[in-house]
Design a protein around this motif. Structure first.
Motif, short mmCIF file in Angstrom:
data_model
loop_
_atom_site.label_atom_id
_atom_site.label_comp_id
_atom_site.label_asym_id
_atom_site.label_seq_id
_atom_site.Cartn_x
_atom_site.Cartn_y
_atom_site.Cartn_z
N ALA A 185 0.84 -1.20 0.00
CA ALA A 185 0.00 0.00 0.00
C ALA A 185 0.87 1.25 0.00
CB ALA A 185 -0.92 0.00 1.22
N LYS A 186 1.93 1.23 0.81
CA LYS A 186 2.79 2.41 0.88
C LYS A 186 3.44 2.68 -0.47
CE LYS A 186 4.26 2.76 5.63
NZ LYS A 186 5.41 2.87 6.50
N ARG A 187 3.96 1.62 -1.08
CA ARG A 187 4.63 1.82 -2.37
C ARG A 187 3.65 2.33 -3.40
NH1 ARG A 187 8.63 -2.55 -1.31
NH2 ARG A 187 6.92 -4.01 -1.37
N ASN A 188 2.44 1.78 -3.35
CA ASN A 188 1.40 2.26 -4.26
C ASN A 188 1.15 3.73 -4.09
OD1 ASN A 188 0.97 -0.10 -5.45
ND2 ASN A 188 -1.13 -0.40 -4.76
N ASN A 189 1.05 4.13 -2.82
CA ASN A 189 0.81 5.56 -2.56
C ASN A 189 1.90 6.40 -3.17
OD1 ASN A 189 -1.42 4.96 -1.18
ND2 ASN A 189 -0.75 5.67 0.81
N VAL A 190 3.14 5.98 -2.96
CA VAL A 190 4.27 6.75 -3.49
C VAL A 190 4.18 6.82 -5.01
CG1 VAL A 190 6.74 6.69 -3.83
CG2 VAL A 190 5.81 6.36 -1.57
N ALA A 191 3.92 5.66 -5.65
CA ALA A 191 3.84 5.64 -7.12
C ALA A 191 2.74 6.57 -7.60
CB ALA A 191 3.61 4.22 -7.60
N MET A 192 1.60 6.51 -6.89
CA MET A 192 0.47 7.34 -7.31
C MET A 192 0.82 8.81 -7.19
SD MET A 192 -3.13 5.66 -6.31
CE MET A 192 -2.83 5.15 -4.64
N LEU A 193 1.48 9.15 -6.10
CA LEU A 193 1.87 10.54 -5.91
C LEU A 193 2.77 11.01 -7.03
CD1 LEU A 193 2.71 11.31 -2.21
CD2 LEU A 193 1.24 12.57 -3.73
N LEU A 194 3.78 10.20 -7.36
CA LEU A 194 4.72 10.58 -8.41
C LEU A 194 4.00 10.79 -9.72
CD1 LEU A 194 7.65 8.16 -7.67
CD2 LEU A 194 7.56 10.58 -7.24
N GLU A 195 3.14 9.80 -10.04
CA GLU A 195 2.41 9.87 -11.31
C GLU A 195 1.55 11.12 -11.36
OE1 GLU A 195 2.82 7.81 -13.70
OE2 GLU A 195 1.25 8.53 -15.03
N THR A 196 0.85 11.37 -10.25
CA THR A 196 -0.03 12.55 -10.20
C THR A 196 0.79 13.81 -10.42
OG1 THR A 196 -1.12 11.35 -8.45
CG2 THR A 196 -1.88 13.56 -8.86
N ASN A 197 1.92 13.89 -9.75
CA ASN A 197 2.76 15.07 -9.87
C ASN A 197 3.21 15.27 -11.31
OD1 ASN A 197 4.25 17.19 -9.19
ND2 ASN A 197 5.37 16.19 -7.54
N TYR A 198 3.66 14.18 -11.92
CA TYR A 198 4.13 14.28 -13.30
C TYR A 198 3.03 14.77 -14.22
CZ TYR A 198 6.19 12.95 -17.72
OH TYR A 198 6.68 12.95 -18.98
N ARG A 199 1.85 14.19 -14.06
CA ARG A 199 0.75 14.60 -14.92
C ARG A 199 0.39 16.07 -14.69
NH1 ARG A 199 -3.71 9.78 -14.87
NH2 ARG A 199 -2.31 8.09 -15.49
#
Lengths: 216, 161
Positions: free
Chosen positions: A131-145
């Motif tokens: 779950a934590k890794r997912n959160n981090v990945a989601m954050l990064l993706e959101t930021n990039y977009r």
């Protein structure tokens, strides 16, 4: 030191006749003298002791007889109830001990269950990290977009601004020109021209009215 | 590009929720809400921004070369990816957690073995009616009176009577 467990104590004591003489004595004499043998022996012995004055009858005898009779009466009447009471006390002790033992067993079993359950719970630890890794990945993706979107928006804003500026300028020029042309035309209408145009309008109207009447 | 699109693994929240002990439920709920907000934000954003219509702008904007300049710069622009600083930490945390959980499981198994042993002794006990006091002390060691520590009767502190 003997390590084997003791055999359990017998429930009742040995059989006794008249509270004094064990049954084994009667069985011992039975083959030789039958059923009445021990009684004959007893009576004979008693009479021998009394007649030969080996046992002397005195005040003590009376005391013994009365005391013994009272004791035997008491035991016969209340013996069983007292025995039941004592047995109940013992039963309670044993019952409490048994309860303690059962509770101990149950609590141990529940403890084992709990431990197993905790072990199972602990296995879910990998979920947490996923779950934590997912959160981090989601954050990064959101930021990039968000960044991409921002770039696009900024560029579009600037281009639109240029276009809008141009449009505005053209519109203002048009309006101004129209106004200027109107003003100059109005100014250029001299009074002479006005009279001439009014007379022409009247003539036109008369002609129209004639043709209109014809239509009606 | 390496690093982009770190795959978002599907998490079974139901199974996760089952395994959470009741005293950590608040933390779990916080994590879940945070995850949900993040995924909602992610879903709300389009993956790629819409393409800019250069032909239209070239026709519309009078200033010469401006649109071309913009177009050149725009296609040359690389948006930097955000740098991932946390995944390494998370991996380290996970390793530590794995270690501590292994220890805990070991200790738990040892405890279970102890309990099993005691359970066996209790189950194989002789019935109370046939016991002597020595047998009782064997089965329940806590009933044994410590004659060295308290040499005088009643062999235990008076408050414990």
């Amino acid at each position: 030191q003997c390590l084997a467990p003791l055999p359990p104590l017998p429930e009742k004591g040995g059989e006794v006749r008249y509270g004094l003489i064990p049954e084994e004595f009667f069985q011992f004499l039975y083959p030789k003298t039958g059923v009445t043998g021990p009684y004959m022996l007893g009576t004979g012995l008693l009479l021998y002791l009394l007649s030969k004055e080996i046992y002397v009858i005195n005040h003590e005898t009376v005391a013994a007889v009365s005391i013994l009779s009272v004791i035997i009466y008491g035991v016969k009447k209340y013996g069983s109830t007292v025995a039941a009471f004592a047995d109940k006390l013992n039963e309670e002790k044993v019952a409490t001990a048994l309860a303690v033992k059962n509770e101990a067993i149950k609590s141990l079993e529940t403890a084992i269950e709990e431990e197993k359950k905790e072990q199972w719970r602990v296995e879910g630890c990998s979920y947490l990290f996923d779950a934590k890794r997912n959160n981090v990945a989601m954050l990064l993706e959101t930021n990039y977009r968000e960044r991409l979107l921002r770039v696009y928006n900024e560029v579009k804003k600037r281009l639109d601004y240029q276009v809008a500026m141009q449009n505005l300028k053209r519109q203002k020029e048009q309006d101004h020109m129209i106004q200027w042309v109107e003003k100059s035309v109005v100014q250029s209408i001299t009074p002479q021209q006005q009279k001439e145009s009014i007379a022409k309008c009247i003539l036109d109207l008369k002609a129209l009215s004639k043709s209109a009447q014809a239509a009606v | 590009m390496a690093g982009r699109r770190a795959a978002v693994k599907a998490i079974d929240w139901a199974a996760f929720a089952e395994r959470v002990p009741p005293n950590q439920r608040a933390m779990f709920n916080a994590l879940k809400t945070r995850s949900d907000t993040l995924s909602a934000r992610l879903a709300a954003l389009p993956e790629k921004p819409p393409a800019i219509d250069w032909a239209h702008y070239k026709a519309a904007v009078a200033k010469a070369g401006m649109v071309d300049e913009f177009q050149k710069k725009f296609s040359a622009l690389k948006v930097p990816e955000p740098v991932d600083t946390q995944t390494a930490k998370i991996d380290a945390q996970e390793k530590e957690a794995a270690k501590s959980t292994a220890e805990y499981v070991q200790a738990s198994k040892a405890r279970i073995a102890q309990y099993e042993q005691r359970l066996q002794t209790l189950r194989n006990m002789i019935p109370f009616e046939q016991m002597t006091f020595e047998d009782l002390h064997e089965a329940f060691p806590e009933t044994k009176l410590d004659k060295e520590k308290y040499p005088y009767w009643p062999h235990k502190p008076i408050a414990d009577l």
